[in-house]
Design a protein around this motif. Structure first.
Motif, PDB file in Angstrom:
ATOM      1  N   MET A  27       0.840  -1.193   0.000  1.00  0.00           N
ATOM      2  CA  MET A  27       0.000   0.000   0.000  1.00  0.00           C
ATOM      3  C   MET A  27       0.877   1.244   0.000  1.00  0.00           C
ATOM      4  SD  MET A  27      -1.211   0.640   3.936  1.00  0.00           S
ATOM      5  CE  MET A  27       0.002   1.218   5.138  1.00  0.00           C
ATOM      6  N   LYS A  28       0.315   2.365  -0.450  1.00  0.00           N
ATOM      7  CA  LYS A  28       1.031   3.637  -0.438  1.00  0.00           C
ATOM      8  C   LYS A  28       0.801   4.342   0.900  1.00  0.00           C
ATOM      9  CE  LYS A  28       2.757   3.760  -4.625  1.00  0.00           C
ATOM     10  NZ  LYS A  28       4.231   3.830  -4.863  1.00  0.00           N
ATOM     11  N   ALA A  29       1.837   5.005   1.394  1.00  0.00           N
ATOM     12  CA  ALA A  29       1.740   5.724   2.658  1.00  0.00           C
ATOM     13  C   ALA A  29       2.758   6.854   2.675  1.00  0.00           C
ATOM     14  CB  ALA A  29       1.986   4.786   3.836  1.00  0.00           C
ATOM     15  N   ILE A  30       2.548   7.818   3.573  1.00  0.00           N
ATOM     16  CA  ILE A  30       3.502   8.905   3.785  1.00  0.00           C
ATOM     17  C   ILE A  30       4.372   8.547   4.982  1.00  0.00           C
ATOM     18  CG2 ILE A  30       3.801  11.343   4.282  1.00  0.00           C
ATOM     19  CD1 ILE A  30       2.596  10.749   1.531  1.00  0.00           C
ATOM     20  N   VAL A  31       5.683   8.500   4.779  1.00  0.00           N
ATOM     21  CA  VAL A  31       6.615   8.137   5.845  1.00  0.00           C
ATOM     22  C   VAL A  31       7.787   9.116   5.836  1.00  0.00           C
ATOM     23  CG1 VAL A  31       6.010   5.687   5.732  1.00  0.00           C
ATOM     24  CG2 VAL A  31       7.911   6.549   4.357  1.00  0.00           C
ATOM     25  N   HIS A  32       8.568   9.085   6.924  1.00  0.00           N
ATOM     26  CA  HIS A  32       9.810   9.853   6.957  1.00  0.00           C
ATOM     27  C   HIS A  32      10.838   9.079   7.768  1.00  0.00           C
ATOM     28  CE1 HIS A  32       9.174  11.637  11.113  1.00  0.00           C
ATOM     29  NE2 HIS A  32       7.940  11.296  10.809  1.00  0.00           N
ATOM     30  N   TYR A  33      12.099   9.176   7.314  1.00  0.00           N
ATOM     31  CA  TYR A  33      13.198   8.436   7.938  1.00  0.00           C
ATOM     32  C   TYR A  33      14.078   9.330   8.804  1.00  0.00           C
ATOM     33  CZ  TYR A  33      11.724   4.986   4.515  1.00  0.00           C
ATOM     34  OH  TYR A  33      10.967   4.091   3.774  1.00  0.00           O
ATOM     35  N   GLU A  34      13.776  10.596   8.818  1.00  0.00           N
ATOM     36  CA  GLU A  34      14.507  11.562   9.632  1.00  0.00           C
ATOM     37  C   GLU A  34      13.577  12.717   9.949  1.00  0.00           C
ATOM     38  OE1 GLU A  34      17.623  13.499   7.401  1.00  0.00           O
ATOM     39  OE2 GLU A  34      16.622  12.994   5.511  1.00  0.00           O
ATOM     40  N   TYR A  35      13.979  13.564  10.903  1.00  0.00           N
ATOM     41  CA  TYR A  35      13.209  14.742  11.238  1.00  0.00           C
ATOM     42  C   TYR A  35      13.610  15.901  10.329  1.00  0.00           C
ATOM     43  CZ  TYR A  35      11.910  12.387  15.603  1.00  0.00           C
ATOM     44  OH  TYR A  35      11.420  11.520  16.541  1.00  0.00           O
ATOM     45  N   GLY A  58      13.567   5.817  11.427  1.00  0.00           N
ATOM     46  CA  GLY A  58      14.758   5.274  10.796  1.00  0.00           C
ATOM     47  C   GLY A  58      14.371   4.272   9.735  1.00  0.00           C
ATOM     48  N   VAL A  59      15.352   3.661   9.137  1.00  0.00           N
ATOM     49  CA  VAL A  59      15.093   2.709   8.058  1.00  0.00           C
ATOM     50  C   VAL A  59      14.266   1.533   8.556  1.00  0.00           C
ATOM     51  CG1 VAL A  59      16.154   1.146   6.389  1.00  0.00           C
ATOM     52  CG2 VAL A  59      17.182   3.375   6.838  1.00  0.00           C
ATOM     53  N   ALA A  60      14.555   1.037   9.780  1.00  0.00           N
ATOM     54  CA  ALA A  60      13.840  -0.117  10.313  1.00  0.00           C
ATOM     55  C   ALA A  60      12.392   0.223  10.649  1.00  0.00           C
ATOM     56  CB  ALA A  60      14.550  -0.662  11.549  1.00  0.00           C
ATOM     57  N   GLN A  61      12.154   1.445  11.099  1.00  0.00           N
ATOM     58  CA  GLN A  61      10.814   1.850  11.496  1.00  0.00           C
ATOM     59  C   GLN A  61      10.611   3.325  11.146  1.00  0.00           C
ATOM     60  OE1 GLN A  61       9.870   1.467  15.672  1.00  0.00           O
ATOM     61  NE2 GLN A  61       7.692   1.296  15.252  1.00  0.00           N
ATOM     62  N   PRO A  62      10.158   3.604   9.932  1.00  0.00           N
ATOM     63  CA  PRO A  62       9.987   4.998   9.536  1.00  0.00           C
ATOM     64  C   PRO A  62       8.870   5.671  10.322  1.00  0.00           C
ATOM     65  CG  PRO A  62       9.011   3.533   7.898  1.00  0.00           C
ATOM     66  CD  PRO A  62       9.763   2.671   8.862  1.00  0.00           C
ATOM     67  N   GLU A 118       5.714   2.833  -1.010  1.00  0.00           N
ATOM     68  CA  GLU A 118       5.019   1.561  -0.828  1.00  0.00           C
ATOM     69  C   GLU A 118       5.536   0.911   0.451  1.00  0.00           C
ATOM     70  OE1 GLU A 118       2.176  -1.228  -2.147  1.00  0.00           O
ATOM     71  OE2 GLU A 118       2.807   0.549  -3.277  1.00  0.00           O
ATOM     72  N   ILE A 119       4.620   0.612   1.373  1.00  0.00           N
ATOM     73  CA  ILE A 119       4.996  -0.092   2.596  1.00  0.00           C
ATOM     74  C   ILE A 119       4.029  -1.254   2.810  1.00  0.00           C
ATOM     75  CG2 ILE A 119       5.939   2.010   3.632  1.00  0.00           C
ATOM     76  CD1 ILE A 119       3.484   2.046   5.495  1.00  0.00           C
ATOM     77  N   GLU A 120       4.334  -2.081   3.792  1.00  0.00           N
ATOM     78  CA  GLU A 120       3.497  -3.255   4.045  1.00  0.00           C
ATOM     79  C   GLU A 120       2.145  -2.857   4.644  1.00  0.00           C
ATOM     80  OE1 GLU A 120       3.755  -7.515   6.493  1.00  0.00           O
ATOM     81  OE2 GLU A 120       5.496  -6.170   6.371  1.00  0.00           O
ATOM     82  N   LYS A 121       1.105  -3.493   4.149  1.00  0.00           N
ATOM     83  CA  LYS A 121      -0.240  -3.243   4.670  1.00  0.00           C
ATOM     84  C   LYS A 121      -0.330  -3.767   6.098  1.00  0.00           C
ATOM     85  CE  LYS A 121      -5.047  -4.425   3.467  1.00  0.00           C
ATOM     86  NZ  LYS A 121      -5.898  -5.142   2.462  1.00  0.00           N
TER      87      LYS A 121
END
Length: 326
Positions: A1-9, A64-68, A19-22
């Motif tokens: 699924m598509k989502a809005i994420v960030h890996y840093e502030y 972070g990469v493991a948990q955006p 694309e991330i896991e549903k």
């Protein structure tokens, strides 16, 4: 699924449409096919990085990469699946409420933070409700609002302010809204009895005194604010600048909290709304009856959430900024 994420502030530039896991709902959760989400100032602070202590109190993981990091809490959509312990909702139900990471095609929410969407309210309108309406409703209660009182709402045209005007009217209060020239007719249209154009008049320098002042922007000094509150009245601070350092704002708030202990007025200086199913039901009923109608300023597609965040950062949104998902 598509989502809005960030890996840093950082600025809205850190937001990614990926694309991330549903997600899979837990036993007490509901999986929602998101139709709309909405942004709030808290999303700005979470994106830009809140102070260390605030992050710890809110139990926020470092992105972070493991948990955006994920964006959005206000959600409206259709139930896709329910956890084993959920009996109130079923697939196909239209719901709205709170869900971390609402800016996504699917989101999981606790059943205790959702209610059924009224038929006369759109998904966009329903998504605009939770955080802003909780803040308005719970803040007015903390201000001991009663029928017949004179209530002033500073920042009446913002997300929280537009709800506060309408909710205060539903309590039977006489409401004065403070806003800019371009928003005067909007605030009249949602029920304000009086309006003050802050570009022409400073509400703290008038001879009027209020039973309750509900401040969504807190752009005046404590002494000026106190002067317009009746001796046994209330002053409730629910917001501050969207931009600027949080540490300075919190320091100022702490100072006023200490000073407020020595005056007769009821100063509520560190108010944070909480998710509450009963209050969400109150809002559902107010919308169903037509007493409250969410005000939406701008709508953005999910892929343009970064642009929506930039618009919110400008600080001039009239009502809520909504994200259309599907």
């Amino acid at each position: 699924m598509k989502a809005i994420v960030h890996y840093e502030y950082g600025s809205p530039d850190v937001l990614r449409y990926e694309e991330i896991e549903k997600p899979t709902p837990g036993p007490d959760q509901v999986l929602i096919k998101v139709r709309a989400a909405a942004l709030n100032p808290v999303d700005v602070h979470l994106m830009k990085k809140m102070p260390f202590l605030a992050r710890k109190l809110m139990k926020l993981p470092e992105p972070g990469v493991a948990q955006p990091g994920k964006i959005g809490r206000d959600v409206a959509g259709t139930v896709e699946a329910v956890g084993a312990n959920v009996t109130e909702f079923k697939p196909g139900d239209e719901v709205f409420g709170s869900s971390p990471g609402a800016c996504a095609e699917y989101a999981c929410a606790c059943a205790s933070e959702l209610v059924h969407k009224p038929a006369n309210v759109s998904f966009e309108e329903a998504a605009a409700v939770p955080v802003a309406a909780y803040t308005a409703l719970q803040g007015l209660r903390r201000g001991l609002i009663q029928s017949g009182q004179k209530v002033l709402i500073n920042g009446a045209s913002g997300g929280v302010g537009t709800f506060a005007v309408q909710i205060a009217k539903s309590f039977g209060a006489e409401v004065t809204g403070v806003c800019s020239t371009r928003n005067l007719e909007l605030i009249r249209s949602i029920g304000a009895d009086h309006v003050i154009d802050y570009t022409q008049e400073d509400f703290t320098e008038t001879d009027n005194r209020y039973d309750l002042v509900f401040d969504c922007v807190w752009n005046h000094s404590w002494s000026a604010c106190r002067r317009i509150v009746k001796p046994e009245g209330s002053y409730v601070i629910v917001g501050g600048p969207v931009t600027g350092p949080m540490v300075g704002f919190l320091s100022r708030l702490m100072g006023v909290t200490i000073l407020s202990k020595f005056v007769s007025q009821n100063f509520v200086t560190f108010f944070m709304a909480k998710s509450c199913k009963e209050d969400l039901e109150v809002m559902r009923e107010l919308m169903e009856s037509g007493k409250v109608k969410p005000v939406i300023d701008q709508r953005f597609p999910l892929s343009d959430t970064a642009a929506a965040m930039r618009y919110l950062l400008e600080g001039h949104a009239r009502g809520k900024v909504v994200i259309n998902v599907g």
